[in-house]
Design a protein around this motif. Structure first.
Motif, PDB file in Angstrom:
ATOM      1  N   VAL A   1      22.159  82.546  47.856  1.00  9.69           N
ATOM      2  CA  VAL A   1      23.063  81.410  47.687  1.00  9.69           C
ATOM      3  C   VAL A   1      24.016  81.662  46.523  1.00  9.69           C
ATOM      4  O   VAL A   1      23.590  81.923  45.405  1.00  9.69           O
ATOM      5  CB  VAL A   1      22.261  80.113  47.432  1.00  9.69           C
TER       6      VAL A   1
ATOM      7  N   ARG B   1      25.793  80.156  43.921  1.00 14.52           N
ATOM      8  CA  ARG B   1      25.680  78.858  43.252  1.00 14.52           C
ATOM      9  C   ARG B   1      27.032  78.289  42.837  1.00 14.52           C
ATOM     10  O   ARG B   1      27.221  77.073  42.886  1.00 14.52           O
ATOM     11  CB  ARG B   1      24.742  78.953  42.038  1.00 14.52           C
TER      12      ARG B   1
ATOM     13  N   GLU C   1      28.466  76.876  45.960  1.00 13.48           N
ATOM     14  CA  GLU C   1      27.693  75.693  46.326  1.00 13.48           C
ATOM     15  C   GLU C   1      28.170  74.474  45.528  1.00 13.48           C
ATOM     16  O   GLU C   1      28.364  73.399  46.090  1.00 13.48           O
ATOM     17  CB  GLU C   1      26.211  75.943  46.070  1.00 13.48           C
TER      18      GLU C   1
END
Length: 125
Positions: free
Chosen positions: A27, A29, A32
């Motif tokens: 992921v 971040r 995100e």
């Protein structure tokens, strides 16, 4: 994921999500957080209260999780499709052109997964 509230306001919940070990390998971040903020600005995500080194803190939104029977309901399928279309149209309005990355992420994930284990029972399983 932990929900926090006070006895005086049990309906006012704050969620704290601590990232799992090495999840940053999959992921992004920073991306995100940017997505979280853009979605919130467009009414599609909860408010982000803060971030910390290995997690985030955000608003809890009341609602019901959809189950398999729900996503087969013709009325709900239409509502889900309309909401997904609204979410995907956001990028056209904020100047951000998203890059498709599903297959890139899948390849990245599979490159991290072990293909063989020292324990034979694990290999068979």
């Amino acid at each position: 994921l932990v929900g926090l509230y006070t006895d005086h306001s049990p309906e006012d919940v704050v969620l704290v999500r601590v990232y799992g070990n090495k999840t940053e390998l999959i992921v992004d971040r920073d991306n995100e957080l940017k997505s979280f903020q853009v979605l919130h600005a467009n009414g599609c995500a909860p408010r982000l209260y803060c971030t910390f080194q290995n997690g985030i803190c955000y608003e809890f939104m009341q609602g019901d999780a959809l189950g398999p029977q729900d996503v087969r309901d013709p009325t709900l399928i239409r509502l889900i499709a309309l909401e997904m279309a609204r979410i995907h149209a956001i990028h056209a309005h904020n100047g951000c052109i998203p890059k498709p990355n599903l297959w890139i992420k899948m390849r990245q994930y599979f490159s991290l997964v072990a293909t063989e284990f020292t324990d034979q029972a694990s290999n068979i399983r």
